[in-house]
Design a protein around this motif. Structure first.
Motif, PDB file in Angstrom:
ATOM      1  N   MET A   1       0.751  -1.306  -0.189  1.00 12.33           N
ATOM      2  CA  MET A   1       0.027  -0.022  -0.082  1.00 12.33           C
ATOM      3  C   MET A   1       0.757   1.303   0.015  1.00 12.33           C
ATOM      4  SD  MET A   1      -3.172   0.783   2.534  1.00 12.33           S
ATOM      5  CE  MET A   1      -2.314   1.737   3.573  1.00 12.33           C
ATOM      6  N   ASN A   2       0.579   2.123  -0.769  1.00 10.91           N
ATOM      7  CA  ASN A   2       1.264   3.361  -0.807  1.00 10.91           C
ATOM      8  C   ASN A   2       1.131   4.180   0.420  1.00 10.91           C
ATOM      9  OD1 ASN A   2       2.474   2.733  -3.334  1.00 10.91           O
ATOM     10  ND2 ASN A   2       0.819   3.985  -4.465  1.00 10.91           N
ATOM     11  N   GLU A   3       2.159   4.889   0.829  1.00 11.72           N
ATOM     12  CA  GLU A   3       2.246   5.752   2.029  1.00 11.72           C
ATOM     13  C   GLU A   3       1.617   6.934   1.621  1.00 11.72           C
ATOM     14  OE1 GLU A   3       5.861   7.169   3.540  1.00 11.72           O
ATOM     15  OE2 GLU A   3       5.471   5.911   5.253  1.00 11.72           O
ATOM     16  N   ARG A   4       0.624   7.583   2.348  1.00 10.47           N
ATOM     17  CA  ARG A   4       0.137   8.771   2.032  1.00 10.47           C
ATOM     18  C   ARG A   4       1.208   9.837   2.235  1.00 10.47           C
ATOM     19  NH1 ARG A   4      -5.396   9.119   5.201  1.00 10.47           N
ATOM     20  NH2 ARG A   4      -4.185   7.963   6.873  1.00 10.47           N
ATOM     21  N   THR A   5       0.871  10.849   1.364  1.00 13.78           N
ATOM     22  CA  THR A   5       1.846  11.841   1.295  1.00 13.78           C
ATOM     23  C   THR A   5       1.508  13.075   2.437  1.00 13.78           C
ATOM     24  OG1 THR A   5       0.460  13.383  -0.246  1.00 13.78           O
ATOM     25  CG2 THR A   5       2.254  11.942  -0.953  1.00 13.78           C
ATOM     26  N   ASP A   6       2.481  13.973   3.061  1.00 16.02           N
ATOM     27  CA  ASP A   6       2.326  14.791   4.076  1.00 16.02           C
ATOM     28  C   ASP A   6       0.808  15.655   3.521  1.00 16.02           C
ATOM     29  OD1 ASP A   6       4.511  14.198   4.968  1.00 16.02           O
ATOM     30  OD2 ASP A   6       5.696  15.935   4.586  1.00 16.02           O
ATOM     31  N   ASP A   7       1.139  16.200   2.277  1.00 15.02           N
ATOM     32  CA  ASP A   7      -0.408  16.763   1.963  1.00 15.02           C
ATOM     33  C   ASP A   7      -1.513  16.119   2.009  1.00 15.02           C
ATOM     34  OD1 ASP A   7       1.479  18.862   1.790  1.00 15.02           O
ATOM     35  OD2 ASP A   7       1.333  18.938  -0.665  1.00 15.02           O
ATOM     36  N   GLU A   8      -1.581  14.893   1.869  1.00 14.06           N
ATOM     37  CA  GLU A   8      -2.680  13.891   1.961  1.00 14.06           C
ATOM     38  C   GLU A   8      -3.191  13.691   3.307  1.00 14.06           C
ATOM     39  OE1 GLU A   8      -2.131  11.093  -2.045  1.00 14.06           O
ATOM     40  OE2 GLU A   8      -1.410  10.502  -0.401  1.00 14.06           O
ATOM     41  N   LEU A   9      -2.247  13.809   4.306  1.00 17.09           N
ATOM     42  CA  LEU A   9      -2.519  13.409   5.525  1.00 17.09           C
ATOM     43  C   LEU A   9      -3.249  14.718   5.949  1.00 17.09           C
ATOM     44  CD1 LEU A   9       0.818  11.293   6.831  1.00 17.09           C
ATOM     45  CD2 LEU A   9      -1.627  10.727   6.769  1.00 17.09           C
ATOM     46  N   ILE A  10      -2.594  15.805   5.747  1.00 13.56           N
ATOM     47  CA  ILE A  10      -3.054  17.210   6.342  1.00 13.56           C
ATOM     48  C   ILE A  10      -4.357  17.373   5.766  1.00 13.56           C
ATOM     49  CG2 ILE A  10      -2.802  19.719   5.921  1.00 13.56           C
ATOM     50  CD1 ILE A  10       0.298  19.172   5.789  1.00 13.56           C
ATOM     51  N   ALA A  11      -4.812  17.157   4.524  1.00 16.33           N
ATOM     52  CA  ALA A  11      -6.090  17.280   3.893  1.00 16.33           C
ATOM     53  C   ALA A  11      -6.839  16.239   4.653  1.00 16.33           C
ATOM     54  CB  ALA A  11      -6.040  16.840   2.697  1.00 16.33           C
ATOM     55  N   GLY A  12      -6.623  15.119   5.398  1.00 13.10           N
ATOM     56  CA  GLY A  12      -7.350  14.043   5.875  1.00 13.10           C
ATOM     57  C   GLY A  12      -7.644  14.676   7.113  1.00 13.10           C
ATOM     58  N   PHE A  13      -6.709  15.118   7.851  1.00 18.73           N
ATOM     59  CA  PHE A  13      -6.899  15.786   9.299  1.00 18.73           C
ATOM     60  C   PHE A  13      -7.832  17.017   9.100  1.00 18.73           C
ATOM     61  CE2 PHE A  13      -6.314  19.293  12.451  1.00 18.73           C
ATOM     62  CZ  PHE A  13      -6.235  18.547  13.518  1.00 18.73           C
ATOM     63  N   GLN A  14      -7.772  17.811   8.130  1.00 22.13           N
ATOM     64  CA  GLN A  14      -8.792  18.836   7.812  1.00 22.13           C
ATOM     65  C   GLN A  14     -10.169  18.429   7.578  1.00 22.13           C
ATOM     66  OE1 GLN A  14      -6.558  21.297   4.961  1.00 22.13           O
ATOM     67  NE2 GLN A  14      -5.385  22.429   6.456  1.00 22.13           N
ATOM     68  N   ASN A  15     -10.249  17.023   6.987  1.00 28.81           N
ATOM     69  CA  ASN A  15     -11.601  16.687   6.712  1.00 28.81           C
ATOM     70  C   ASN A  15     -12.134  15.867   8.088  1.00 28.81           C
ATOM     71  OD1 ASN A  15     -12.049  17.792   4.082  1.00 28.81           O
ATOM     72  ND2 ASN A  15     -10.471  16.014   3.339  1.00 28.81           N
ATOM     73  N   GLY A  16     -11.174  15.934   9.048  1.00 32.02           N
ATOM     74  CA  GLY A  16     -11.809  15.269  10.366  1.00 32.02           C
ATOM     75  C   GLY A  16     -11.245  14.019  10.785  1.00 32.02           C
ATOM     76  N   ASP A  17     -10.309  13.578  10.191  1.00 30.74           N
ATOM     77  CA  ASP A  17      -9.371  12.257  10.556  1.00 30.74           C
ATOM     78  C   ASP A  17      -8.309  12.769  11.503  1.00 30.74           C
ATOM     79  OD1 ASP A  17      -8.099  10.092  10.903  1.00 30.74           O
ATOM     80  OD2 ASP A  17      -7.990   9.593   8.858  1.00 30.74           O
ATOM     81  N   GLU A  18      -8.525  12.620  12.833  1.00 26.70           N
ATOM     82  CA  GLU A  18      -7.459  13.151  13.812  1.00 26.70           C
ATOM     83  C   GLU A  18      -6.189  12.180  13.907  1.00 26.70           C
ATOM     84  OE1 GLU A  18      -7.393  15.255  16.651  1.00 26.70           O
ATOM     85  OE2 GLU A  18      -8.895  16.508  15.757  1.00 26.70           O
ATOM     86  N   MET A  19      -6.522  10.942  13.162  1.00 17.38           N
ATOM     87  CA  MET A  19      -5.258   9.951  13.192  1.00 17.38           C
ATOM     88  C   MET A  19      -4.149  10.491  12.266  1.00 17.38           C
ATOM     89  SD  MET A  19      -5.825   8.287  15.860  1.00 17.38           S
ATOM     90  CE  MET A  19      -4.394   7.061  15.703  1.00 17.38           C
ATOM     91  N   CYS A  20      -4.533  11.482  11.354  1.00 17.31           N
ATOM     92  CA  CYS A  20      -3.500  11.884  10.248  1.00 17.31           C
ATOM     93  C   CYS A  20      -2.551  12.665  10.976  1.00 17.31           C
ATOM     94  CB  CYS A  20      -4.535  12.826   9.280  1.00 17.31           C
ATOM     95  SG  CYS A  20      -5.203  11.705   8.085  1.00 17.31           S
ATOM     96  N   PHE A  21      -2.937  13.416  12.154  1.00 13.36           N
ATOM     97  CA  PHE A  21      -1.898  14.078  12.661  1.00 13.36           C
ATOM     98  C   PHE A  21      -0.890  13.194  13.359  1.00 13.36           C
ATOM     99  CE2 PHE A  21      -0.303  16.086  16.708  1.00 13.36           C
ATOM    100  CZ  PHE A  21       0.172  16.921  16.310  1.00 13.36           C
ATOM    101  N   ASN A  22      -1.286  12.338  14.150  1.00 14.77           N
ATOM    102  CA  ASN A  22      -0.568  11.290  14.556  1.00 14.77           C
ATOM    103  C   ASN A  22       0.479  10.614  13.768  1.00 14.77           C
ATOM    104  OD1 ASN A  22      -2.592  11.785  16.654  1.00 14.77           O
ATOM    105  ND2 ASN A  22      -2.526   9.774  17.320  1.00 14.77           N
ATOM    106  N   GLU A  23      -0.180  10.383  12.471  1.00 16.69           N
ATOM    107  CA  GLU A  23       0.835   9.892  11.524  1.00 16.69           C
ATOM    108  C   GLU A  23       1.988  10.502  11.157  1.00 16.69           C
ATOM    109  OE1 GLU A  23      -1.684   7.749   8.624  1.00 16.69           O
ATOM    110  OE2 GLU A  23       0.322   7.410   7.290  1.00 16.69           O
ATOM    111  N   LEU A  24       1.520  11.973  10.892  1.00 20.28           N
ATOM    112  CA  LEU A  24       2.531  12.929  10.735  1.00 20.28           C
ATOM    113  C   LEU A  24       3.620  13.093  11.738  1.00 20.28           C
ATOM    114  CD1 LEU A  24       0.281  15.769   9.285  1.00 20.28           C
ATOM    115  CD2 LEU A  24       2.201  14.476   8.084  1.00 20.28           C
ATOM    116  N   VAL A  25       3.053  12.763  13.110  1.00 20.72           N
ATOM    117  CA  VAL A  25       4.107  12.983  14.322  1.00 20.72           C
ATOM    118  C   VAL A  25       5.121  12.041  14.068  1.00 20.72           C
ATOM    119  CG1 VAL A  25       4.247  12.711  16.777  1.00 20.72           C
ATOM    120  CG2 VAL A  25       2.422  14.190  15.861  1.00 20.72           C
ATOM    121  N   TYR A  26       4.594  10.664  14.056  1.00 22.06           N
ATOM    122  CA  TYR A  26       5.314   9.642  13.721  1.00 22.06           C
ATOM    123  C   TYR A  26       6.268   9.363  12.643  1.00 22.06           C
ATOM    124  CZ  TYR A  26       3.444   7.095  17.828  1.00 22.06           C
ATOM    125  OH  TYR A  26       2.999   6.574  19.062  1.00 22.06           O
ATOM    126  N   ARG A  27       5.833  10.442  11.413  1.00 20.01           N
ATOM    127  CA  ARG A  27       6.746  10.501  10.611  1.00 20.01           C
ATOM    128  C   ARG A  27       8.134  11.464  10.897  1.00 20.01           C
ATOM    129  NH1 ARG A  27       3.768  11.394   4.753  1.00 20.01           N
ATOM    130  NH2 ARG A  27       3.172   9.331   5.394  1.00 20.01           N
TER     131      ARG A  27
END
Lengths: 186, 133
Positions: A1-27
């Protein structure tokens, strides 16, 4: 599975997925913490700055405009806090201060003077000596050495607002100097 | 050692244009300083691989974030909860209640009062918590 880009994670967070922030922290947690600790050389202060960087980012994330520059944003944020730390502790006037040889310098004591426990494995020992040698570098050179581990020279030059040639020269000087430090120890 | 030697880092990290890199390699074959620097750069790259950030610092970020999330959300959550309680009260006191037996009506009334009390108690405790932090 392709890893999501930073921008995709940011967009995910902005659409309500809080876990995207955690993923960015771990990155980014390891590289940011290593950079901050290498600069401030104080574990408690490094942890505080590390937390400030991410929490400040979290607070701004709702309105953050993803432009593919998150790494640069986080390192700039960390760097500003490192500079504030130096300022607050009167350890340095500026990372760009230089001595008569054109090398940046610290006003505080070097932390790498203590003898380090010897590792059994030769490689591990050498790696530790190299890490210690980075701590003896002038901050501007040390910063370039660590930033180079995470980004291109061009990105580092942009982050530091210095000409590419200056950054390359600082890196080269650092490499030479570290070899001299190791030679002195031998 | 000459000016060309200063490009060793650019070469090592693969950031040199290919044509220039080919020229640099010619220099590299004849320059012991650059060969030494190249070895050192390899060792340095391995030595400076980032170790894991302390778990306590990472955990603190995630916990503060969670607290921040709750601080933002608790008011809307309480308003929604309160609205739900009021809906239950309204439902319980409507005309259909005439068809409900006395035991069910008592139960619904009890739930409504308890829910109100729970809300008031929680809200005041949370106000105190917010003031403290």
């Amino acid at each position: 599975m392709n890893e999501r880009t930073d921008d995709e994670l940011i967009a995910g967070f902005q659409n309500g997925d809080e876990m995207c922030f955690n993923e960015l922290v771990y990155r980014y947690k390891n590289v940011l913490h290593q950079y901050i600790l290498a600069m401030v050389r104080d574990e408690g202060a490094a942890d505080d700055i590390f937390q400030e960087v991410f929490l400040n980012f979290y607070r701004r994330l709702k309105d953050y405009q993803p432009e593919g520059k998150l790494k640069s944003y986080l390192f700039t944020s960390a760097r500003n806090r490192v500079l504030n730390f130096f300022r607050d502790n009167n350890k340095i006037c500026s990372l760009d201060d230089t001595d008569e040889d054109g090398n940046a310098y610290f006003h505080d004591e070097l932390a790498g003077d203590d003898p380090q426990p010897l590792d059994k494995l030769e490689q591990a020992e050498l790696a530790e000596r190299i890490r210690q040698a980075t701590l003896r570098l002038p901050p501007a050179q040390r910063e370039v050495v660590y930033l180079k581990q995470y980004m291109t020279f061009r990105e580092a030059a942009e982050l530091l607002s210095r000409p590419l040639g200056t950054v390359l020269a600082d890196h080269y000087r650092a490499v030479r100097k570290m070899q001299n430090f190791l030679k002195e120890e031998a | 050692m000459n000016k060309e030697c200063e490009n060793i880092s650019l070469y090592f990290y693969g950031e040199m244009e290919p044509a220039r890199a080919a020229d640099f390699e010619k220099h590299l074959h004849t320059c012991p300083h650059c060969q030494k620097d190249l070895d050192f750069l390899r060792q340095m790259q391995g030595a400076l691989l980032p170790p894991a950030a302390p778990q306590s610092a990472v955990q603190a970020v995630l916990e503060h974030k969670a607290a921040g999330w709750w601080r933002r959300m608790w008011r809307p959550a309480l308003v929604t909860g309160f609205a739900a309680v009021m809906a239950v009260v309204f439902f319980a006191s409507g005309p259909h209640m005439q068809n409900m037996n006395a035991q069910e009506a008592d139960l619904l009334a009890y739930v409504s009062v308890e829910a109100d009390a729970e809300y008031n108690s929680f809200a005041s405790e949370f106000e105190a918590f917010e003031e403290a932090f």
